[in-house]
Design an enzyme around this catalytic site. Structure first.
Site, PDB file in Angstrom:
ATOM      1  N   LYS A 275      91.879 -18.716   3.793  1.00 14.99           N
ATOM      2  CA  LYS A 275      92.586 -18.405   4.834  1.00 14.99           C
ATOM      3  C   LYS A 275      92.033 -19.078   6.163  1.00 14.99           C
ATOM      4  CE  LYS A 275      92.795 -13.960   4.652  1.00 14.99           C
ATOM      5  NZ  LYS A 275      92.100 -13.510   3.673  1.00 14.99           N
TER       6      LYS A 275
ATOM      7  N   ARG B 293      97.829  -6.372   7.088  1.00 15.77           N
ATOM      8  CA  ARG B 293      97.249  -6.095   5.846  1.00 15.77           C
ATOM      9  C   ARG B 293      97.609  -4.754   5.143  1.00 15.77           C
ATOM     10  NH1 ARG B 293      91.330  -8.781   5.080  1.00 15.77           N
ATOM     11  NH2 ARG B 293      91.724 -10.255   7.130  1.00 15.77           N
TER      12      ARG B 293
ATOM     13  N   ARG C 268      79.351 -18.742  -0.369  1.00 15.11           N
ATOM     14  CA  ARG C 268      79.597 -18.712   1.268  1.00 15.11           C
ATOM     15  C   ARG C 268      78.572 -17.924   1.673  1.00 15.11           C
ATOM     16  NH1 ARG C 268      84.782 -16.595   4.127  1.00 15.11           N
ATOM     17  NH2 ARG C 268      83.963 -14.355   3.471  1.00 15.11           N
TER      18      ARG C 268
ATOM     19  N   ARG D 238      77.119 -13.616   5.563  1.00 15.94           N
ATOM     20  CA  ARG D 238      78.056 -12.611   6.205  1.00 15.94           C
ATOM     21  C   ARG D 238      77.558 -11.372   5.422  1.00 15.94           C
ATOM     22  NH1 ARG D 238      84.614 -13.818   6.306  1.00 15.94           N
ATOM     23  NH2 ARG D 238      84.500 -11.632   5.483  1.00 15.94           N
TER      24      ARG D 238
ATOM     25  N   ARG E 190      86.103  -5.703  -1.443  1.00 16.88           N
ATOM     26  CA  ARG E 190      87.152  -6.280  -0.434  1.00 16.88           C
ATOM     27  C   ARG E 190      88.615  -6.691  -1.402  1.00 16.88           C
ATOM     28  NH1 ARG E 190      83.174 -10.182   1.513  1.00 16.88           N
ATOM     29  NH2 ARG E 190      85.159 -11.270   2.257  1.00 16.88           N
TER      30      ARG E 190
HETATM   31  P1  ADP Z   1      88.031 -11.623   4.260  1.00 19.88           P
HETATM   32  O1  ADP Z   1      89.727 -11.564   4.059  1.00 19.88           O
HETATM   33  O2  ADP Z   1      87.517 -12.550   3.326  1.00 19.88           O
HETATM   34  O3  ADP Z   1      87.749 -10.131   3.545  1.00 19.88           O
HETATM   35  P2  ADP Z   1      88.114 -11.407   7.027  1.00 19.88           P
HETATM   36  O4  ADP Z   1      87.261 -12.066   7.811  1.00 19.88           O
HETATM   37  O5  ADP Z   1      89.792 -11.618   7.240  1.00 19.88           O
HETATM   38  O6  ADP Z   1      87.743 -11.472   5.332  1.00 19.88           O
HETATM   39  O7  ADP Z   1      88.029  -9.709   7.297  1.00 19.88           O
HETATM   40  C1  ADP Z   1      86.892  -9.058   7.159  1.00 19.88           C
HETATM   41  C2  ADP Z   1      86.984  -7.739   7.534  1.00 19.88           C
HETATM   42  O8  ADP Z   1      87.347  -7.399   8.628  1.00 19.88           O
HETATM   43  C3  ADP Z   1      87.815  -6.875   6.177  1.00 19.88           C
HETATM   44  O9  ADP Z   1      87.159  -6.740   5.222  1.00 19.88           O
HETATM   45  C4  ADP Z   1      88.014  -5.641   7.160  1.00 19.88           C
HETATM   46  O10 ADP Z   1      87.042  -4.573   7.225  1.00 19.88           O
HETATM   47  C5  ADP Z   1      88.472  -6.305   8.582  1.00 19.88           C
HETATM   48  N1  ADP Z   1      89.626  -6.736   8.863  1.00 19.88           N
HETATM   49  C6  ADP Z   1      90.170  -7.723   9.128  1.00 19.88           C
HETATM   50  N2  ADP Z   1      91.652  -7.886   9.227  1.00 19.88           N
HETATM   51  C7  ADP Z   1      91.859  -6.704   9.026  1.00 19.88           C
HETATM   52  C8  ADP Z   1      93.059  -6.002   9.236  1.00 19.88           C
HETATM   53  N3  ADP Z   1      94.233  -6.692   9.448  1.00 19.88           N
HETATM   54  N4  ADP Z   1      93.082  -4.689   9.178  1.00 19.88           N
HETATM   55  C9  ADP Z   1      92.040  -3.927   8.919  1.00 19.88           C
HETATM   56  N5  ADP Z   1      90.947  -4.433   8.575  1.00 19.88           N
HETATM   57  C10 ADP Z   1      90.738  -5.679   8.824  1.00 19.88           C
END
Ligand code: ADP
Length: 198
Positions: free
Chosen positions: A13, A88, A127, A133, A144
């Site tokens: 993404k 989400r 990654r 990370r 996740r």
């Molecule tokens: P990924 O999709 O690979 O898990 P992201 O960088 O998009 O990675 O998100 C990392 C973390 O940030 C998520 O695991 C969550 O804890 C938090 N996060 C990101 N976007 C949201 C969201 N829309 N709602 C709740 N938590 C979020």
């Protein structure tokens, strides 16, 4: 152009969001990136979000929704935006709908970038070697993916019912996937023109 990019962790993404947003000259807004920047700076938001992120859980809706509302109110979003990783949860869908309703605009498209679960895990593990990370360890990656499947996957159906959803295969080179997304957006917009023609 108001776009959402959805998809499981590891689908690509973030990479695609940057390319597609540049193509349409709109800001790419990644809730994950905003949270990580706040964690690095140890702001109040970062401190509130960190424990959830480290465990692979979603940050609570009240916190996430307030952050997105503030970001979308900034001037650079007036002409459009690409949201990467939001909404989400069902509550986030409701919040985004009401934010858009307030400004009298709608979404143009929702792209769901998907890939096979084994591929997702191996990409995320690769990654973690490159970027380090905190949430890219195997157990947190699995969590996740589970949280995504339980809470976010089903949201695609509600966008499909609104004829906004396009599913794109995230497997392949960055350029191949970008081309697929652009083709999907073009075909959605031409279908819409065709159906709205007199
Ligand atoms: P990924 O999709 O690979 O898990 P992201 O960088 O998009 O990675 O998100 C990392 C973390 O940030 C998520 O695991 C969550 O804890 C938090 N996060 C990101 N976007 C949201 C969201 N829309 N709602 C709740 N938590 C979020």
């Amino acid at each position: 152009m108001r776009l959402l990019l959805m998809g499981p962790p590891g689908a690509g993404k973030g990479t695609q969001a940057a390319v597609i947003a540049e193509r349409f000259a709109v800001p790419a807004i990644s809730t994950g990136d905003i949270f990580r920047a706040n964690v690095t700076q140890q702001t109040a938001l970062g401190v509130a979000a960190q424990t959830y992120m480290d465990a692979g859980e979603y940050v609570p809706d009240e916190i996430t929704n307030a952050m997105v509302a503030a970001r979308l109110a900034e001037r650079d979003c007036a002409g459009g935006f690409l949201l990467d990783g939001y909404p989400r949860t069902p509550q986030q869908v409701v919040e985004l709908d009401s934010l858009l309703e307030l400004t009298g605009v709608g979404l143009d498209a929702v792209v769901l970038l998907d890939a096979d679960p084994d591929e997702l895990v191996s990409r995320l593990l690769a990654r973690s070697e490159e970027q380090g990370r905190a949430d890219d360890t195997e157990s947190v990656i699995r969590r996740r993916l589970e949280v995504y499947a339980a809470e976010t996957g089903p949201l695609a159906d509600s966008y499909a019912e609104r004829d906004l959803l396009s599913r794109v295969d995230g497997l392949g080179t960055v350029d191949e996937v970008t081309e697929r997304i652009l083709a999907a957006l073009t075909s959605m917009s031409s279908q819409r023109t065709a159906t709205s023609a007199p």
